[in-house]
Every structure is written in C-alpha cells, then in structure tokens.
Design a protein around this motif. Structure first.
Motif, short mmCIF file in Angstrom:
data_model
loop_
_atom_site.label_atom_id
_atom_site.label_comp_id
_atom_site.label_asym_id
_atom_site.label_seq_id
_atom_site.Cartn_x
_atom_site.Cartn_y
_atom_site.Cartn_z
N TRP A 156 13.02 56.87 29.59
CA TRP A 156 11.71 57.52 29.61
C TRP A 156 11.78 59.02 29.41
N THR A 157 12.93 59.58 29.06
CA THR A 157 13.12 61.03 29.09
C THR A 157 12.03 61.80 28.35
N VAL A 207 5.75 63.37 37.93
CA VAL A 207 6.43 62.24 37.30
C VAL A 207 7.45 61.64 38.24
N LEU A 208 7.46 60.32 38.29
CA LEU A 208 8.54 59.56 38.91
C LEU A 208 9.00 58.51 37.91
N ALA A 209 10.13 58.76 37.25
CA ALA A 209 10.76 57.74 36.41
C ALA A 209 11.83 57.09 37.29
N LEU A 210 11.52 55.92 37.80
CA LEU A 210 12.31 55.30 38.86
C LEU A 210 13.53 54.56 38.33
N ASP A 211 14.59 54.58 39.11
CA ASP A 211 15.68 53.62 38.97
C ASP A 211 15.41 52.51 39.98
N LEU A 212 15.20 51.29 39.51
CA LEU A 212 14.97 50.17 40.42
C LEU A 212 16.22 49.93 41.26
N GLY A 271 5.22 50.67 32.37
CA GLY A 271 6.40 49.83 32.49
C GLY A 271 6.82 49.26 31.15
N HIS A 272 8.13 49.13 30.96
CA HIS A 272 8.67 48.55 29.73
C HIS A 272 9.34 47.23 30.03
N LEU A 314 10.64 50.47 21.93
CA LEU A 314 9.56 51.27 21.34
C LEU A 314 9.73 52.76 21.60
N MET A 315 10.18 53.12 22.80
CA MET A 315 10.28 54.53 23.16
C MET A 315 11.33 55.24 22.32
#
Length: 286
Positions: free
Chosen positions: A39-40, A53-58, A95-96, A268-269
């Motif tokens: 998601w960078t 922003v919170l781009a999480l590591d599950l 979400g992807h 896609l990203m």
C-alpha cells in the motif's frame, strides 16, 4: 507505528507521517502472504493529503506478532480492535483480495464506524482451487511463482510501481517469500492449531484456506451503511471480475455501490498505480 492489539504487538505503516488520530483515517488491509508494503503509494498520498493512515500487518504477517488468525471473522474483529488501539472512532476501509473480505466483514460488524468500503481485487465467494492450496502446502515457493504469474497481466508493465524499470514479478515474488520466511521464523502458528480450520503447513496455505471458507459476505453486505466501491482487474486470473457480480448486487441493495474496472491483473496497486490512486481519491472525496 507499533500498536498493542489484544495483548500482542501489531505494526501499522502510517504513510511517512506521524499518526494523528484527529484526522479522518484510512485503514489499508493487505491480501494473502502480503504485508503493509503493498500500500506504500496509496498510504503516502493519503498521509500527505489530510488523512491519518494505518496500513496494517495482519497477525502473523510482516512485523505483527502471531499467531495468525484462522478466519475472516477473526481478522475483522482484530481490525476493529486495532482501530480501538489507535484511538480511532471510525475509518474508511480499503482491502485487497483476502483483505477485501476482512474489510467487508468489519464494515458489516461495525457499520457505524466505517465511512467508506473499498474492495480491491475482490470476489465472493473467493474460491481457491484445491490444487493451488495443495501446492501452497507442499511446494510453497512454486506456488508463489504460480500466483504471481496469475496476478500480473503482462511481463513488462509500464509504468511500473514503485518506479520505471521495476520488475513487478520479481518484487512481488520477493515480498511473498519474505513474508513466508519471516512467519516461519516467528512461529506464526502459535497455539492456534486447534482453532477452526485445523493445522496448516504454512501461512500461505492458511491464508488461501481462510479465503475459501469465508461464507458471510452477503450477510455483511446487507448490514452496510456506507458507500461501497469494487475495484477489479479486467485481466485478473486470481479473482475474476465476474466473480464479484453477486457481491456487487448485494451491496447495491444496501448502499450506493460503484464498480470500477482497471486494465490489469490481480496486483492492481502495482500494475496500475496511477489509476488506482485516482480511484481511491475519488472514493474518499465522494
């Protein structure tokens, strides 16, 4: 940024800016055997244009402690707990793939906390062939190569992410190998082998199995109260665009829903970074 979620350390990338809980928040949730780094570009744009922003590591992925969770429902509850840990009353969820199902379920469980739902490279049901699951279990490195071949629509996408000249197949393969190796080192299974889904040989097999077992998508869609966006790849061989039709119909019965089709595969990203960013910007401002 490090959070404490349900008593365990969790990592979230904040887009290169100090996290500010007073700003409207965008939460990014990655797919199978991925981490926050997918998601960078999107996360950095949001963080530098008025969002937190919170781009999480599950759990069990990337820099977040395990054990890995055993269902989409458990991941959705964990995501909502992560919002609590960050002091966020609500957020837009992006979400992807596997993460799109997590975002959907979280939005269905806490509709009042979700301002937008953006599902990227999604399908419901998210069928995964037994042959691919077997390959992920028995020959995970070969399965990684197979998935990446299916996730990109060409061998030399231009412009490519993160910059011109990048080899998308190689970078995605390296990421998945890294996530798999780190999970093995950190004992991702923990004490979770007796949970629903049984024991999995590795994190790759587990993530695939979680996707195919999720059966709550239509019920979650019916509980939504926020606008929804489906962003699909016209050449996606992992989650074909037509496989989102039933979900799209269910969402449209509940909330304003838009479907966007990009000329790319499942990643896609990475394959269409500019178009993906443009869609995200429109979705967040609508």
């Amino acid at each position: 940024m490090e959070l404490l979620v349900n008593g365990r350390k969790a990592y979230a990338y904040t887009g290169g800016k100090t996290f500010d809980a007073s700003l409207p928040c965008v939460v990014f949730i990655h797919g199978a055997l991925n981490d926050h780094s997918v998601w960078t570009l999107l996360a950095r744009w949001c963080a530098h244009h008025g969002h937190s922003v919170l781009a999480l590591d599950l759990p069990g992925h990337g820099l977040s402690q395990g054990p890995a969770l055993r269902s989409i429902e458990a991941m959705a509850d964990w995501t909502l707990a992560a919002l609590d840990a960050a002091g966020i009353p609500g957020a837009a969820l992006v979400g992807h793939s596997m993460g799109s199902l997590v975002a959907l379920e979280a939005a269905g469980r806490a509709a009042q906390r979700v301002s937008r739902l953006i599902m990227v490279g999604t399908a419901y049901p998210m069928a995964v062939s037994q042959a691919l699951i077997d390959s992920a279990r028995d020959t995970p490195l070969a399965a990684i190569d197979m998935v990446n071949n299916w996730s990109l629509s060409g061998h030399a996408s231009k412009p490519s992410y993160p910059g011109p000249g990048s080899w998308l197949h190689g970078s995605l393969r390296a990421l998945m190998r890294q996530v798999l190796a780190r999970a093995d080192r950190l004992a991702w299974r923990g004490d979770a082998d007796d949970q629903p889904g049984g024991a999995a040989a590795n994190l790759f097999e587990l993530d695939f199995d979680i996707c195919r077992r999720y059966a709550g998508g239509l019920d979650a869609a019916a509980r939504l109260t926020c606008p929804a966006h489906l962003v699909l790849g016209s050449n996606d061989r992992m989650t074909q665009a037509k496989q989102a039709s039933e979900l799209q119909a269910a969402l449209a019965r509940a909330v304003p829903t838009q479907r966007h089709l990009l000329a790319c595969g499942h990643a896609l990203m990475q394959e269409q970074p500019d178009a993906m960013l443009a869609l995200l910007r429109r979705a967040l401002s609508a």
